[in-house]
Design a protein around this motif. Structure first.
Motif, PDB file in Angstrom:
ATOM      1  N   GLU A 218      -1.690  -3.397 -10.269  1.00 13.76           N
ATOM      2  CA  GLU A 218      -2.269  -2.075  -9.950  1.00 13.76           C
ATOM      3  C   GLU A 218      -1.342  -1.089 -10.394  1.00 13.76           C
ATOM      4  OE1 GLU A 218      -3.336  -2.429  -5.950  1.00 13.76           O
ATOM      5  OE2 GLU A 218      -4.759  -3.988  -6.396  1.00 13.76           O
ATOM      6  N   VAL A 219      -0.116  -1.207 -10.437  1.00 13.65           N
ATOM      7  CA  VAL A 219       0.972  -0.161 -10.657  1.00 13.65           C
ATOM      8  C   VAL A 219       0.941  -0.136 -12.242  1.00 13.65           C
ATOM      9  CG1 VAL A 219       3.464   0.127 -10.976  1.00 13.65           C
ATOM     10  CG2 VAL A 219       2.728  -0.686  -8.768  1.00 13.65           C
ATOM     11  N   GLN A 220       0.797  -1.180 -13.126  1.00 13.85           N
ATOM     12  CA  GLN A 220       0.394  -1.178 -14.594  1.00 13.85           C
ATOM     13  C   GLN A 220      -0.483  -0.031 -14.734  1.00 13.85           C
ATOM     14  OE1 GLN A 220       2.645  -1.926 -16.996  1.00 13.85           O
ATOM     15  NE2 GLN A 220       1.434  -0.757 -18.128  1.00 13.85           N
ATOM     16  N   LYS A 221      -1.797  -0.396 -14.064  1.00 10.50           N
ATOM     17  CA  LYS A 221      -2.920   0.370 -14.454  1.00 10.50           C
ATOM     18  C   LYS A 221      -2.763   1.934 -13.900  1.00 10.50           C
ATOM     19  CE  LYS A 221      -6.484  -2.954 -13.781  1.00 10.50           C
ATOM     20  NZ  LYS A 221      -6.490  -3.834 -12.684  1.00 10.50           N
ATOM     21  N   MET A 222      -1.982   2.157 -12.920  1.00 14.63           N
ATOM     22  CA  MET A 222      -1.493   3.488 -12.470  1.00 14.63           C
ATOM     23  C   MET A 222      -0.796   3.990 -13.614  1.00 14.63           C
ATOM     24  SD  MET A 222       0.260   4.273  -8.976  1.00 14.63           S
ATOM     25  CE  MET A 222      -0.353   3.044  -8.201  1.00 14.63           C
ATOM     26  N   THR A 223       0.269   3.476 -14.033  1.00 13.64           N
ATOM     27  CA  THR A 223       0.940   3.786 -15.069  1.00 13.64           C
ATOM     28  C   THR A 223       0.271   4.258 -16.386  1.00 13.64           C
ATOM     29  OG1 THR A 223       2.799   2.231 -14.399  1.00 13.64           O
ATOM     30  CG2 THR A 223       3.126   3.330 -16.521  1.00 13.64           C
ATOM     31  N   ASP A 224      -0.698   3.515 -16.836  1.00 11.06           N
ATOM     32  CA  ASP A 224      -1.517   3.719 -17.972  1.00 11.06           C
ATOM     33  C   ASP A 224      -2.640   5.011 -17.742  1.00 11.06           C
ATOM     34  OD1 ASP A 224      -0.557   1.391 -19.096  1.00 11.06           O
ATOM     35  OD2 ASP A 224      -2.312   0.040 -18.548  1.00 11.06           O
TER      36      ASP A 224
ATOM     37  N   ASN B 245       9.785   4.802 -15.721  1.00 13.72           N
ATOM     38  CA  ASN B 245      10.869   4.503 -14.856  1.00 13.72           C
ATOM     39  C   ASN B 245      10.158   4.279 -13.519  1.00 13.72           C
ATOM     40  OD1 ASN B 245      12.728   4.831 -16.666  1.00 13.72           O
ATOM     41  ND2 ASN B 245      13.472   6.799 -16.362  1.00 13.72           N
ATOM     42  N   LEU B 246       9.239   5.172 -12.831  1.00  9.32           N
ATOM     43  CA  LEU B 246       8.709   4.982 -11.650  1.00  9.32           C
ATOM     44  C   LEU B 246       8.007   3.460 -11.538  1.00  9.32           C
ATOM     45  CD1 LEU B 246       6.953   8.762 -11.002  1.00  9.32           C
ATOM     46  CD2 LEU B 246       8.913   7.465  -9.714  1.00  9.32           C
ATOM     47  N   ARG B 247       7.404   3.152 -12.610  1.00 10.63           N
ATOM     48  CA  ARG B 247       6.580   1.953 -12.627  1.00 10.63           C
ATOM     49  C   ARG B 247       7.899   0.805 -12.377  1.00 10.63           C
ATOM     50  NH1 ARG B 247       4.552   0.091 -18.533  1.00 10.63           N
ATOM     51  NH2 ARG B 247       6.774   0.226 -18.801  1.00 10.63           N
ATOM     52  N   ARG B 248       8.994   1.067 -13.347  1.00 10.45           N
ATOM     53  CA  ARG B 248      10.077   0.016 -13.193  1.00 10.45           C
ATOM     54  C   ARG B 248      10.610   0.083 -11.663  1.00 10.45           C
ATOM     55  NH1 ARG B 248      14.682   2.544 -15.758  1.00 10.45           N
ATOM     56  NH2 ARG B 248      15.096   3.263 -13.845  1.00 10.45           N
ATOM     57  N   ASP B 249      10.768   1.060 -11.336  1.00 12.98           N
ATOM     58  CA  ASP B 249      11.257   1.179  -9.554  1.00 12.98           C
ATOM     59  C   ASP B 249      10.133   0.367  -8.888  1.00 12.98           C
ATOM     60  OD1 ASP B 249      13.355   2.617 -10.632  1.00 12.98           O
ATOM     61  OD2 ASP B 249      12.699   4.482  -9.835  1.00 12.98           O
TER      62      ASP B 249
ATOM     63  N   ILE C  17       7.985  -1.839  -9.406  1.00  9.07           N
ATOM     64  CA  ILE C  17       7.936  -3.359  -9.688  1.00  9.07           C
ATOM     65  C   ILE C  17       9.392  -4.017  -9.298  1.00  9.07           C
ATOM     66  CG2 ILE C  17       8.016  -4.977 -11.674  1.00  9.07           C
ATOM     67  CD1 ILE C  17       5.928  -3.515 -12.941  1.00  9.07           C
ATOM     68  N   HIS C  18      10.226  -3.314  -9.356  1.00  7.13           N
ATOM     69  CA  HIS C  18      11.764  -3.785  -8.876  1.00  7.13           C
ATOM     70  C   HIS C  18      11.538  -3.972  -7.236  1.00  7.13           C
ATOM     71  CE1 HIS C  18      15.925  -4.079  -8.350  1.00  7.13           C
ATOM     72  NE2 HIS C  18      15.959  -3.253  -7.325  1.00  7.13           N
ATOM     73  N   HIS C  19      10.963  -2.941  -6.461  1.00  7.73           N
ATOM     74  CA  HIS C  19      10.549  -3.255  -5.120  1.00  7.73           C
ATOM     75  C   HIS C  19       9.888  -4.206  -4.945  1.00  7.73           C
ATOM     76  CE1 HIS C  19      12.903   0.408  -3.880  1.00  7.73           C
ATOM     77  NE2 HIS C  19      12.327   1.169  -4.451  1.00  7.73           N
TER      78      HIS C  19
ATOM     79  N   ALA D 116       1.139  -1.301   0.009  1.00 11.33           N
ATOM     80  CA  ALA D 116      -0.057  -0.031  -0.010  1.00 11.33           C
ATOM     81  C   ALA D 116       0.792   1.419   0.057  1.00 11.33           C
ATOM     82  CB  ALA D 116      -0.862  -0.038   1.236  1.00 11.33           C
ATOM     83  N   GLU D 117       2.005   1.335   0.842  1.00  8.53           N
ATOM     84  CA  GLU D 117       2.945   2.365   1.223  1.00  8.53           C
ATOM     85  C   GLU D 117       3.520   2.453  -0.465  1.00  8.53           C
ATOM     86  OE1 GLU D 117       4.265   5.660   2.385  1.00  8.53           O
ATOM     87  OE2 GLU D 117       2.704   4.220   3.576  1.00  8.53           O
ATOM     88  N   LEU D 118       3.978   1.496  -1.127  1.00  8.48           N
ATOM     89  CA  LEU D 118       4.552   1.555  -2.555  1.00  8.48           C
ATOM     90  C   LEU D 118       3.906   2.134  -3.234  1.00  8.48           C
ATOM     91  CD1 LEU D 118       7.332   0.576  -4.044  1.00  8.48           C
ATOM     92  CD2 LEU D 118       6.138  -1.290  -4.675  1.00  8.48           C
ATOM     93  N   LYS D 119       2.468   1.806  -3.418  1.00  7.23           N
ATOM     94  CA  LYS D 119       1.820   2.171  -4.382  1.00  7.23           C
ATOM     95  C   LYS D 119       1.212   3.777  -4.216  1.00  7.23           C
ATOM     96  CE  LYS D 119      -1.618  -0.640  -4.067  1.00  7.23           C
ATOM     97  NZ  LYS D 119      -2.800  -1.651  -4.205  1.00  7.23           N
ATOM     98  N   LYS D 120       1.231   4.124  -3.019  1.00  5.38           N
ATOM     99  CA  LYS D 120       0.864   5.401  -2.691  1.00  5.38           C
ATOM    100  C   LYS D 120       1.998   6.403  -3.071  1.00  5.38           C
ATOM    101  CE  LYS D 120      -0.035   8.296   1.208  1.00  5.38           C
ATOM    102  NZ  LYS D 120       0.273   8.419   2.538  1.00  5.38           N
ATOM    103  N   THR D 121       3.282   5.866  -2.722  1.00  2.00           N
ATOM    104  CA  THR D 121       4.504   6.995  -2.990  1.00  2.00           C
ATOM    105  C   THR D 121       4.582   6.814  -4.611  1.00  2.00           C
ATOM    106  OG1 THR D 121       6.165   5.188  -2.545  1.00  2.00           O
ATOM    107  CG2 THR D 121       5.503   6.443  -0.918  1.00  2.00           C
ATOM    108  N   THR D 122       4.406   5.760  -5.378  1.00  4.11           N
ATOM    109  CA  THR D 122       4.347   5.600  -6.750  1.00  4.11           C
ATOM    110  C   THR D 122       3.464   6.698  -7.367  1.00  4.11           C
ATOM    111  OG1 THR D 122       5.430   3.505  -6.659  1.00  4.11           O
ATOM    112  CG2 THR D 122       4.451   4.146  -8.792  1.00  4.11           C
TER     113      THR D 122
END
Length: 188
Positions: free
Chosen positions: A162-168, A133-137, A139-141, A6-12
């Motif tokens: 969810e990160v991909q949807k955020m990116t899109d 790049n933020l998506r890549r970071d 996903i790396h985490h 949740a924290e990772l998604k929020k900061t991303t």
């Protein structure tokens, strides 16, 4: 475990939002034939061997609706500032008058509009790359968390989606802003 995700998604998401804000700021600087002091924000001048923003070596003001005035803090900076503005991708033709450099805005010709659209597209691509790049970071985490057994495979996969949807969503926003700016530039 879910806290980490949740924290990772929020900061991303917040970082992606900041990227969009920076892109909006960049777009605002691309003016449609009107003078705007922010237009010179990205122009770097050689200040004793260090590339420095013009705003740090000179006072940038509006002389009138179609002219920017640049007054160097040091007289000997007039020439380098004039050269930096001329060499920038902005297609401006500055002229020194005493201690002030006058930068008239060219009327937007068809060619100039196309140049500006190229600049705007370049800015949009930079914003897209930043979001990716933020998506890549992120996903790396997530993968790192999976390796360290901090998150389960299902959680990691779900979070990646969810990160991909955020990116899109953010890239769609960038594309929308780009289209609006292109329309604005093409309107005579």
């Amino acid at each position: 475990m879910a806290m980490v995700i949740a924290e990772l998604k929020k900061t991303t998401d917040q970082k992606m939002d900041k990227t969009i804000q920076a892109f909006k700021t960049d777009l605002a600087k691309v003016r449609t034939g009107r003078a705007h002091t922010g237009l010179l924000d990205h122009v770097q001048v050689d200040y004793y061997g260090t590339p420095t923003p013009i705003s740090q070596v000179a006072k940038v003001t509006l002389v009138d609706a179609r002219t920017i005035g640049v007054t160097p803090f040091e007289k000997k900076m007039t020439q380098p500032i004039e050269k930096a503005i001329r060499d920038s991708e902005l297609g401006l033709n500055p002229a020194a008058q005493g201690e002030t450099i006058r930068v008239p805005m060219p009327l937007l010709t068809e060619e100039r509009r196309k140049e500006l659209i190229k600049v705007v597209k370049h800015e949009a691509e930079n914003a897209r790359v930043a979001v990716r790049n933020l998506r890549r970071d992120a996903i790396h985490h997530l993968k790192d968390g999976l390796k360290k057994h901090e998150v389960s495979e299902n959680d990691e996969r779900r979070a990646q989606d969810e990160v991909q949807k955020m990116t899109d969503r953010h890239i769609a926003e960038i594309d929308k802003l780009l289209q609006e700016k292109e329309k604005e530039l093409m309107a005579v």
